[in-house]
Scaffold this active site. Structure first.
Site, PDB file in Angstrom:
ATOM      1  N   GLY A 286     -36.737  11.757   8.714  1.00 54.27           N
ATOM      2  CA  GLY A 286     -37.127  10.410   9.129  1.00 54.27           C
ATOM      3  C   GLY A 286     -36.314   9.894  10.297  1.00 54.27           C
TER       4      GLY A 286
ATOM      5  N   PRO B 130     -37.911  11.846   4.858  1.00 51.80           N
ATOM      6  CA  PRO B 130     -36.761  11.016   5.197  1.00 51.80           C
ATOM      7  C   PRO B 130     -35.620  11.144   4.195  1.00 51.80           C
ATOM      8  CG  PRO B 130     -38.502   9.663   4.261  1.00 51.80           C
ATOM      9  CD  PRO B 130     -39.038  11.059   4.345  1.00 51.80           C
TER      10      PRO B 130
ATOM     11  N   ARG C 297     -31.848   9.898   5.471  1.00 51.65           N
ATOM     12  CA  ARG C 297     -30.989   8.815   5.952  1.00 51.65           C
ATOM     13  C   ARG C 297     -31.650   7.437   5.898  1.00 51.65           C
ATOM     14  NH1 ARG C 297     -26.954  10.212   9.406  1.00 51.65           N
ATOM     15  NH2 ARG C 297     -28.167  12.058   9.938  1.00 51.65           N
TER      16      ARG C 297
ATOM     17  N   CYS D 153      -3.781  14.799   4.907  1.00 51.00           N
ATOM     18  CA  CYS D 153      -2.845  15.455   5.806  1.00 51.00           C
ATOM     19  C   CYS D 153      -3.576  16.151   6.952  1.00 51.00           C
ATOM     20  CB  CYS D 153      -2.064  16.464   4.980  1.00 51.00           C
ATOM     21  SG  CYS D 153      -0.395  16.571   5.496  1.00 51.00           S
TER      22      CYS D 153
HETATM   23  N1  LLP Z   1     -35.995  17.689   6.498  1.00 48.34           N
HETATM   24  C1  LLP Z   1     -35.256  18.710   6.951  1.00 48.34           C
HETATM   25  C2  LLP Z   1     -35.855  20.033   7.111  1.00 48.34           C
HETATM   26  C3  LLP Z   1     -33.899  18.492   7.283  1.00 48.34           C
HETATM   27  O1  LLP Z   1     -33.168  19.494   7.743  1.00 48.34           O
HETATM   28  C4  LLP Z   1     -33.334  17.203   7.138  1.00 48.34           C
HETATM   29  C5  LLP Z   1     -31.937  16.946   7.450  1.00 48.34           C
HETATM   30  C6  LLP Z   1     -34.159  16.174   6.638  1.00 48.34           C
HETATM   31  C7  LLP Z   1     -35.484  16.460   6.336  1.00 48.34           C
HETATM   32  C8  LLP Z   1     -33.677  14.773   6.448  1.00 48.34           C
HETATM   33  O2  LLP Z   1     -33.397  14.177   7.688  1.00 48.34           O
HETATM   34  P1  LLP Z   1     -33.036  12.610   7.798  1.00 48.34           P
HETATM   35  O3  LLP Z   1     -34.263  11.813   7.455  1.00 48.34           O
HETATM   36  O4  LLP Z   1     -31.940  12.334   6.819  1.00 48.34           O
HETATM   37  O5  LLP Z   1     -32.618  12.427   9.195  1.00 48.34           O
HETATM   38  N2  LLP Z   1     -25.006  15.640   7.653  1.00 48.34           N
HETATM   39  C9  LLP Z   1     -25.626  15.096   8.832  1.00 48.34           C
HETATM   40  C10 LLP Z   1     -27.132  15.142   8.735  1.00 48.34           C
HETATM   41  C11 LLP Z   1     -27.684  16.523   8.514  1.00 48.34           C
HETATM   42  C12 LLP Z   1     -29.185  16.502   8.386  1.00 48.34           C
HETATM   43  C13 LLP Z   1     -29.710  17.812   7.987  1.00 48.34           C
HETATM   44  N3  LLP Z   1     -31.123  17.863   7.834  1.00 48.34           N
HETATM   45  C14 LLP Z   1     -25.112  13.689   9.041  1.00 48.34           C
HETATM   46  O6  LLP Z   1     -24.286  13.229   8.251  1.00 48.34           O
HETATM   47  O7  LLP Z   1     -25.480  13.011   9.987  1.00 48.34           O
END
Ligand code: LLP
Length: 421
Positions: A241, A278, A280, A348
């Site tokens: 998303g 989605p 995030r 640390c």
């Molecule tokens: N679908 C797939 C195939 C994905 O790889 C991801 C996220 C999502 C959906 C969900 O995406 P969103 O809606 O959350 O943008 N750890 C990183 C984010 C890594 C996202 C990995 N893939 C951070 O903290 O920003």
């Protein structure tokens, strides 16, 4: 929005509940505090945007895997997007409908694919070896698997390189020049595979809807080509998303309605069912990471606010240089001077910071301090580095009551790993 600070008294509230009161009533350790109603509101924004389209909202469990949150999103109507066998097991435990679940990833294990096949979840094909494993899993499970091809459309998502996935240097997905090979393989395995859709995911934190549109145009062209070969493609999966407003500086970002409207006509013109995944944008802004100030120090050139939380509980600033807004939960002391601080934890590592160069009124010892937008990729990425223990989680419910929704990990939990050795 769920977290508000009133000019009248200077206290931060979550759905009307003073965060300071929560701090005073729970164990003295860092914790995550969520708003349950905000989760509902975020879901509703996608749900309303999708009216008039056939769709699945597949919540990306990697963003936050709290079981209570999963159950809530499932009750609202979400499916789930999974990237490991354990995420699949947890989704099943949370009661998600397997036919609204998508198993995705570039290194899916055979045993996990067997579980996916048995449960009847959609599986994304990521590579040649992945296709072989899916065929093998279908045979072991004696089930035909509904697959989507994860196509890497090579669109620049204009985000941090660590969260960009749909460009040509990415380890994810298949490139279009190989598409025919995959189609031939699917045709060669009619008892094991049913090709039902195409998937792409460009990256995370995207805040320009045109990027989704560009990818969707490419994807429907692929779908046209695939259909020309006799496949009955039903699903277009456009991946994760929207990004969110981490800066709290008054920017106007696109909404789920803006996002869906840029792809609506394309989806309708091909009679497709839209899948969106989605993470995030459903969960990030529903939560603050709540800390206490241990003390304030200066090294001559820099001032530091040292808190009890750290990069172990919330790693995004250290890992991606991500900005997450920070503020104090209670009004400052009357004589508190405003200065520029790095907000750091006790771990640390010089990478252990939650924020750099933040203007804050000098806090007293024990003052509450929150890191905003901590619902996504924070608790789910927490570690036990320096034997920091993973924090408890609470949410504020619709009636204003505060409930614990996950226990904090304890030292005894950690020692248990050594039992019986
Ligand atoms: N679908 C797939 C195939 C994905 O790889 C991801 C996220 C999502 C959906 C969900 O995406 P969103 O809606 O959350 O943008 N750890 C990183 C984010 C890594 C996202 C990995 N893939 C951070 O903290 O920003």
């Amino acid at each position: 929005h769920c977290f508000t600070k009133s000019d009248d008294d200077g206290f931060l509230r979550c759905e009307g509940v003073k965060v300071q009161d929560v701090i005073d009533s729970v164990d003295k350790r860092p914790f995550y505090l969520y708003s349950k109603p905000q989760i509902t509101r975020n879901f509703d924004a996608y749900h309303e945007a999708l009216i008039g389209l056939r769709s699945i909202i597949g919540y990306a469990i990697k963003a936050n895997n709290n079981l209570k949150i999963l159950e809530h999103l499932r009750q609202l109507g979400c499916g789930a997007v999974l990237v490991s066998g354990n995420e699949l097991r947890l989704a099943l435990r949370a009661g998600f409908d397997p036919t609204k679940c998508i198993f995705n990833g570039n290194g899916k294990l055979l045993e996990d694919l067997v579980l996916a096949a048995k449960e009847g979840v959609f599986v994304n094909v990521d590579s040649e070896f992945d296709l072989e494993n899916i065929v093998a899993a279908a045979r072991i499970a004696a089930k035909k698997v509904n697959v989507l091809l994860r196509i890497n459309p090579d669109v620049d998502p204009q985000v941090h390189p660590y969260v960009a996935t749909g460009n040509k240097n990415s380890k994810f997905g298949i490139r279009n020049e190989k598409l025919q090979w995959f189609l031939d393989e699917v045709k060669a395995h009619p008892d094991e595979l049913k090709l039902v859709g195409a998937h792409c995911h460009l990256g995370s934190t995207i805040t320009k809807v045109d990027i989704f549109k560009d990818a969707a145009v490419l994807m429907v062209n692929y779908i046209d080509q695939i259909r020309d070969q006799g496949f009955e493609i039903e699903y277009l999966n456009i991946g994760g998303g929207l990004g969110i407003d981490y800066y709290h500086a008054g920017a106007v970002l696109p909404t789920p309605m803006d996002l869906i409207n840029t792809v609506r006509e394309l989806v309708l013109s091909r009679g497709l069912t839209l899948i969106i995944e989605p993470g995030r944008s459903l969960i990030a802004n529903t939560c603050c990471f709540v800390n206490r100030v241990t003390g304030v120090k200066t090294n001559g050139t820099k001032n530091f606010v040292v808190i009890d939380g750290s990069m172990a509980e919330l790693i995004r600033p250290s890992l991606y240089g991500a900005y997450q807004h920070i503020e104090l939960v209670s009004p400052p002391l009357p004589d508190a001077e405003v200065s520029t601080f790095d907000v750091v934890g006790p771990v640390c590592e010089s990478a252990d910071f939650l924020g750099k160069d933040r203007e804050l009124p000098t806090p007293g010892k024990g003052a509450g301090l929150v890191v905003h937008d901590a619902g996504a990729y924070c608790m789910s990425m927490a570690s036990t580095y320096n034997l920091k223990m993973r924090p408890p989680e609470y949410w504020v419910e619709e009636d204003g009551s505060v409930k614990k929704i996950r226990h904090g990990e304890t030292f005894e939990d950690h020692v248990r790993f050594f039992e019986g050795l």
